[in-house]
Design a protein around this motif. Sequence first.
Motif, short mmCIF file in Angstrom:
data_model
loop_
_atom_site.label_atom_id
_atom_site.label_comp_id
_atom_site.label_asym_id
_atom_site.label_seq_id
_atom_site.Cartn_x
_atom_site.Cartn_y
_atom_site.Cartn_z
N LYS A 137 154.14 54.84 -59.70
CA LYS A 137 153.88 53.46 -59.31
C LYS A 137 154.42 53.14 -57.92
O LYS A 137 154.59 51.97 -57.57
CB LYS A 137 154.47 52.49 -60.33
CG LYS A 137 153.71 52.45 -61.65
CD LYS A 137 154.13 51.29 -62.51
CE LYS A 137 153.27 51.18 -63.74
NZ LYS A 137 153.61 49.98 -64.56
N SER A 138 154.70 54.15 -57.13
CA SER A 138 155.16 53.93 -55.77
C SER A 138 153.98 53.52 -54.89
O SER A 138 152.81 53.78 -55.20
CB SER A 138 155.83 55.19 -55.22
OG SER A 138 154.89 56.25 -55.15
N ARG A 139 154.30 52.86 -53.78
CA ARG A 139 153.24 52.38 -52.90
C ARG A 139 152.44 53.52 -52.31
O ARG A 139 151.23 53.39 -52.06
CB ARG A 139 153.84 51.52 -51.79
CG ARG A 139 154.13 50.09 -52.19
CD ARG A 139 152.88 49.36 -52.64
NE ARG A 139 151.86 49.35 -51.64
CZ ARG A 139 151.71 48.40 -50.72
NH1 ARG A 139 152.56 47.39 -50.70
NH2 ARG A 139 150.73 48.43 -49.85
N GLY A 140 153.10 54.65 -52.04
CA GLY A 140 152.36 55.78 -51.49
C GLY A 140 151.25 56.25 -52.41
O GLY A 140 150.11 56.48 -51.98
N ILE A 141 151.57 56.39 -53.69
CA ILE A 141 150.57 56.83 -54.67
C ILE A 141 149.52 55.75 -54.89
O ILE A 141 148.31 56.03 -54.95
CB ILE A 141 151.26 57.21 -56.00
CG1 ILE A 141 152.22 58.39 -55.79
CG2 ILE A 141 150.22 57.57 -57.05
CD1 ILE A 141 151.57 59.68 -55.40
N LEU A 142 149.96 54.48 -55.02
CA LEU A 142 149.01 53.39 -55.28
C LEU A 142 148.06 53.20 -54.10
O LEU A 142 146.85 53.00 -54.30
CB LEU A 142 149.77 52.09 -55.56
CG LEU A 142 150.63 52.07 -56.83
CD1 LEU A 142 151.33 50.74 -56.98
CD2 LEU A 142 149.79 52.38 -58.07
N ASP A 143 148.57 53.26 -52.88
CA ASP A 143 147.69 53.12 -51.72
C ASP A 143 146.68 54.25 -51.66
O ASP A 143 145.51 54.04 -51.29
CB ASP A 143 148.52 53.08 -50.44
CG ASP A 143 149.33 51.80 -50.32
OD1 ASP A 143 149.10 50.87 -51.11
OD2 ASP A 143 150.21 51.73 -49.44
N ARG A 144 147.12 55.45 -52.00
CA ARG A 144 146.19 56.58 -51.98
C ARG A 144 145.11 56.41 -53.04
O ARG A 144 143.94 56.75 -52.81
CB ARG A 144 146.97 57.87 -52.21
CG ARG A 144 146.17 59.12 -51.89
CD ARG A 144 147.02 60.37 -52.02
NE ARG A 144 146.24 61.57 -51.77
CZ ARG A 144 146.71 62.80 -51.93
NH1 ARG A 144 147.96 62.98 -52.31
NH2 ARG A 144 145.92 63.84 -51.70
#
Length: 361
Positions: free
Chosen positions: A100-107
Amino acid sequence: MSDRPTAAPDFEDESSVLETLNVLLKRWRVVLGLPLVMAVVVLAISFVVPPTFTATTSFVPEMRSEGGLPGGLGALAGQLGISFGSEASQSPRFYAEVSKSRGILDRLLLSRYADPRTGRQAGDSATLLAILRSGGRTGVDSLERGARKVAGQIAVGVDAQTNIVTIKVQSQYPDLAAAVANRLVAYLNDFNTLSRQSQARERRKFTEQRVAAGEQELRDSEEALKRFYQANRSWQQSPQLVFEEGQLRRQVDLRQELYRTLRREYETARIQEVNDTPVITVIDFAGSPQRKSGPTRRLWALAAFVLSGVFAVSWAFSAESLGRARREQDGRYRDLVSTAREVWNVVWPFGTKRKNAQRDF
């Protein structure tokens, strides 16, 4: 003389029960009708709400024993939530947080998927951000809103005994829910591989630099000993020269041992750079769910019936108390009416002004 027990409490209990039943029966239309009407209304609304589907996938991350702990103790420590050394970055809870980190969610939001919306031709694709229609004034704002929205559709659970991580993704499109769930696991595996390889690469680079420096230091020591032998061919005859030769030889021996150690570490680091890629073992890939997970119409109707029933019963007793106070002209009732009029005049003063104008006319 002993006091005889009185039966007054029994009469009081019976009186309170009868009074309660009397209040409920006098307003039975509201007490029974309101919950039924609200349950029917909520049930009708549930048919209008778009259905949601939940895709489920599960995996288990590779757990490596570090910090001198045996594998069994390392696994037990991971189950208890205790981390030793770098075990925290390999625990299942770590992957649950990273998912649920922004890096994974943005990807996830910027990746393209088969567009499930109506009016699209087969084979068309769109980003998840466009499919969710999160809105936003700017691109950054839209991406932030989309991240919050997709994070609310993702549920991650960790089994402390088996270290299995379960990911559930909700969407009104079953194929999209399955695609997002599988893509999320793939991105977690990419993050896992890249981060581990980068760590192994940095260790290999550092060891390589130390090997080069150790080799140069060894050559310098050997050259110094060589120049000593060339300049002092009869050094065995002088105690001072014997002492200097011993110092130079010890330096050469020390540099040789250090170089051998660094060389072994360098070879080990090169092997670890290739092998140190802990993988995620997928247990169940997410398939397109065939049954909808929401809305749960029975639960909605039951909740509406219970909540409106509580409200109706509370209203019935409140109305009965107010009616009794009005009939008896209780002082508390008069105070309540007076306070209610004052509040009404403050909130809605137009009616009072109109009456005063008519009175003045």
